[in-house]
Design a protein around this motif. Sequence first.
Motif, PDB file in Angstrom:
ATOM      1  N   VAL A 184       0.838  -1.202   0.000  1.00  0.00           N
ATOM      2  CA  VAL A 184       0.000   0.000   0.000  1.00  0.00           C
ATOM      3  C   VAL A 184       0.874   1.253   0.000  1.00  0.00           C
ATOM      4  CG1 VAL A 184      -1.646   1.346   1.344  1.00  0.00           C
ATOM      5  CG2 VAL A 184      -1.993  -1.117   1.069  1.00  0.00           C
ATOM      6  N   PHE A 185       1.901   1.248   0.842  1.00  0.00           N
ATOM      7  CA  PHE A 185       2.811   2.387   0.896  1.00  0.00           C
ATOM      8  C   PHE A 185       3.469   2.636  -0.458  1.00  0.00           C
ATOM      9  CE2 PHE A 185       7.246   3.704   1.124  1.00  0.00           C
ATOM     10  CZ  PHE A 185       7.139   4.956   1.714  1.00  0.00           C
ATOM     11  N   GLU A 186       3.952   1.573  -1.097  1.00  0.00           N
ATOM     12  CA  GLU A 186       4.631   1.723  -2.393  1.00  0.00           C
ATOM     13  C   GLU A 186       3.703   2.312  -3.436  1.00  0.00           C
ATOM     14  OE1 GLU A 186       5.706   0.984  -6.392  1.00  0.00           O
ATOM     15  OE2 GLU A 186       4.046  -0.060  -5.395  1.00  0.00           O
ATOM     16  N   ALA A 187       2.446   1.869  -3.454  1.00  0.00           N
ATOM     17  CA  ALA A 187       1.485   2.372  -4.440  1.00  0.00           C
ATOM     18  C   ALA A 187       1.207   3.866  -4.234  1.00  0.00           C
ATOM     19  CB  ALA A 187       0.190   1.566  -4.362  1.00  0.00           C
ATOM     20  N   THR A 221      -9.540   1.532   4.017  1.00  0.00           N
ATOM     21  CA  THR A 221      -8.595   0.436   4.257  1.00  0.00           C
ATOM     22  C   THR A 221      -7.166   0.889   3.998  1.00  0.00           C
ATOM     23  OG1 THR A 221     -10.242  -1.230   3.650  1.00  0.00           O
ATOM     24  CG2 THR A 221      -7.937  -1.899   3.550  1.00  0.00           C
ATOM     25  N   VAL A 222      -6.970   1.621   2.907  1.00  0.00           N
ATOM     26  CA  VAL A 222      -5.639   2.147   2.594  1.00  0.00           C
ATOM     27  C   VAL A 222      -5.155   3.067   3.714  1.00  0.00           C
ATOM     28  CG1 VAL A 222      -4.394   3.723   1.052  1.00  0.00           C
ATOM     29  CG2 VAL A 222      -5.827   1.906   0.100  1.00  0.00           C
ATOM     30  N   SER A 223      -6.020   3.959   4.163  1.00  0.00           N
ATOM     31  CA  SER A 223      -5.638   4.890   5.232  1.00  0.00           C
ATOM     32  C   SER A 223      -5.289   4.153   6.522  1.00  0.00           C
ATOM     33  CB  SER A 223      -6.780   5.881   5.488  1.00  0.00           C
ATOM     34  OG  SER A 223      -7.048   6.659   4.341  1.00  0.00           O
ATOM     35  N   THR A 224      -6.049   3.096   6.828  1.00  0.00           N
ATOM     36  CA  THR A 224      -5.791   2.311   8.035  1.00  0.00           C
ATOM     37  C   THR A 224      -4.438   1.613   7.957  1.00  0.00           C
ATOM     38  OG1 THR A 224      -8.157   1.947   8.416  1.00  0.00           O
ATOM     39  CG2 THR A 224      -6.623   0.404   9.457  1.00  0.00           C
ATOM     40  N   GLN A 225      -4.126   1.039   6.788  1.00  0.00           N
ATOM     41  CA  GLN A 225      -2.836   0.345   6.621  1.00  0.00           C
ATOM     42  C   GLN A 225      -1.676   1.317   6.811  1.00  0.00           C
ATOM     43  OE1 GLN A 225      -2.365  -2.777   6.388  1.00  0.00           O
ATOM     44  NE2 GLN A 225      -4.240  -3.699   5.625  1.00  0.00           N
TER      45      GLN A 225
END
Length: 330
Positions: free
Chosen positions: A19-22, A42-46
């Motif tokens: 997720v971070f890389e994307a 979900t992205v924000s939570t990760q």
Amino acid sequence: MFDRMMNLTRHVSLRQLQVFEAIARLKSFTKAADELYLTQPTVSTQIKRLTDVIGLPLFEQIGRQVHLTDTGRELETAVKDVFGVLDRFEMKVADIKGLKQGYLRLCVITTAKYFAPEVLGRFCQRYAGVDVSLKVTNRDSVIERLIGNKDDLYILGQNPDRDIDLVTRPFAPNPLYVIANRDHPLARERQIPLERLAEEYFIMREPGSGIRDYVLKTFNEAGLRPRVRMELGSNEAIKHAIYGQLGISILSLHTLIQETAHSQLTILDVQGFPLERQWSVAYAKGKELSVVANAFLTFLDEESAQLRKQLDKTYSRLSRRRENGGGSVI
């Protein structure tokens, strides 16, 4: 330091790094969520969990733009190294298994969707143990994925205008023709000058499309500007607009392969057309290709003749003229 490293390996997941890389590559939480088929919460939570483990912010948002912090840039370098090691391991495993098992990740520009699934289908029939994934998107997004090394191979309609070190192999023609409704007045004309064409309403692809850029470049070089009536996000939408006699367009002949003998579309006889281009398969220079990827490159060369035959039949269906010089008789 050792305790800190242990904390990272225990509490940071590969999914969080993905997720971070994307986000780092796309500079957008929303685009990253779309690419990874996740919801934005979900992205924000990760990312929050990853930030909590590291203990320093990874991103800062200025206006609508997402930027990496110094810590984020350090993590980006580390993540690329980690994913590079895993990719190389995956390729080694695929090489050991040979073509009995394996995985091919193919990313293609939008127009290639008219033949890529069939080519992949025939490839999988030959190599039954191989699994494949196909990502279809516009030219700019393909280039972003290529830079991020997200896939094994990429199919492009033209080389990127960015300074990217690539290996490209042409494998099939990709001619561009002027397409109109068969009842359009220009369907009765021959050797239409480009100047006359510029007087007609045009339907164009959205910004980021390779064909759009190529068409605008062609007109600009002739000192002309097309009269753009509307911009649409897909070739199918453009074809339907032509059915409705909203204008004409310039499309790859591959987009017309599924048109039947009763199609409302016809190819206009325009001076300087078709615009000759080539389909190319590309990958980053220095990339180590797996056995499966190399097999697909060889397979594409074999498919070239089949693709040429499809184009010849399509052109024959959509460019027939009445003997008296009238419109199409398809």
